[in-house]
Design a protein around this motif. Sequence first.
Motif, mmCIF file in Angstrom:
data_model
loop_
_atom_site.group_PDB
_atom_site.id
_atom_site.type_symbol
_atom_site.label_atom_id
_atom_site.label_comp_id
_atom_site.label_asym_id
_atom_site.label_seq_id
_atom_site.Cartn_x
_atom_site.Cartn_y
_atom_site.Cartn_z
ATOM 1 N N ASP A 52 0.976 -0.817 0.022
ATOM 2 C CA ASP A 52 -0.340 -0.119 0.077
ATOM 3 C C ASP A 52 0.690 1.112 -0.018
ATOM 4 N N LEU A 53 1.849 1.351 0.454
ATOM 5 C CA LEU A 53 2.664 1.893 0.404
ATOM 6 C C LEU A 53 3.487 2.342 -0.529
ATOM 7 N N PHE A 54 3.760 2.031 -1.226
ATOM 8 C CA PHE A 54 4.349 1.353 -2.374
ATOM 9 C C PHE A 54 4.428 2.175 -3.517
ATOM 10 N N ASN A 55 2.663 1.807 -3.218
ATOM 11 C CA ASN A 55 1.601 2.672 -4.611
ATOM 12 C C ASN A 55 0.648 3.494 -4.293
ATOM 13 N N LYS A 56 0.766 4.460 -2.969
ATOM 14 C CA LYS A 56 0.738 5.244 -2.725
ATOM 15 C C LYS A 56 1.499 6.255 -3.277
ATOM 16 N N LEU A 57 2.670 6.050 -2.667
ATOM 17 C CA LEU A 57 3.747 7.114 -2.981
ATOM 18 C C LEU A 57 5.211 6.664 -5.228
#
Length: 326
Positions: A3-8
């Motif tokens: 989720d963090l990677f996709n958001k960033l």
Amino acid sequence: MTDLFNKLYSQFLNGKTDLKAFRDFKESLNHLPDNELSGRMEAHWNENNDYPVMDASRKQKIRRTLREQINPQNYRSVRWRRLSVAVAVAAVLSVFIWNITLLYERQIPESPFLAEAPVGNKVLLTLPDKSTVKLNSESSLSYTYVKGKRVACLEGEAYFHVSKDREHPFVVQVGDLNIEVLGTSFNVRSYKECDEIETSLVEGSIRLFDSNNPLESFLLKPSQKAIYSKNNRKISFHHTDNVKETAWTQNHLVFESEKLSSVLHKIERWYGVEVELLCPDIANDRISGSFKNEQLPYVMEALKMQYGFSYEITGNNVTINKSNIK
């Protein structure tokens, strides 16, 4: 992490990344295996319909840029094994600068375009206005529009080749020093530990002025270097050799009558290591030399022959011992 990677990643592609988010994005990249990173990038591209379809020539250009970033001919493979973060970020910048350029063509970006070259690495960028910038090790750059001007803020060293646009002058801000151009090539060096900002003009013309005194400006001619003192805010001008000034862009480490302590700082930045000098009595000795595409042990052996010291390389640490100095 997903989720963090996709958001960033989404923030990065849409030009909404601030400096902290950009560094978090790099950190997330570093924790992804190459095959997983490739899959994530492809999946994200396929799931978003906002990105136009690339034509064959654009794809070929991206493939060529990626090959240059991941397997550069002018760097030996041993050195590049350590560059997982820098290569990943450089590759992403190379691929998705196309998308950023399209966003630029539609509207003036609200957030700065951000890039960073970690210690021991160099990064080649294409800005949204199609200007190119090569960042030297331990350097960072932000780029945005301010009142109709293209404004780049630099920390460290960079070589600029600016696209001409008379309607939108290009300004490089380095602390209080402003460098304004319309279309030209020049090198700027300003690291935190140095009192001076050096600007060397390769072609075209540039105007320099202090932000605290914008009415007093200076024009620089090709093969001239301007040295601005951060302390007294004075500018001096000198004739220079552009081949030497831009040698770093060709992977050529050059030092000419420099203090050994300064040379060791360059080596730290160039190879991404920390050097401990246990013999300060030679720190102010002046030395000249040059190395092209050489690995760190070769450089240390050359200095060892000059000074007769012993040294030890352990991981990213280099210790120079005074016990064997002649």
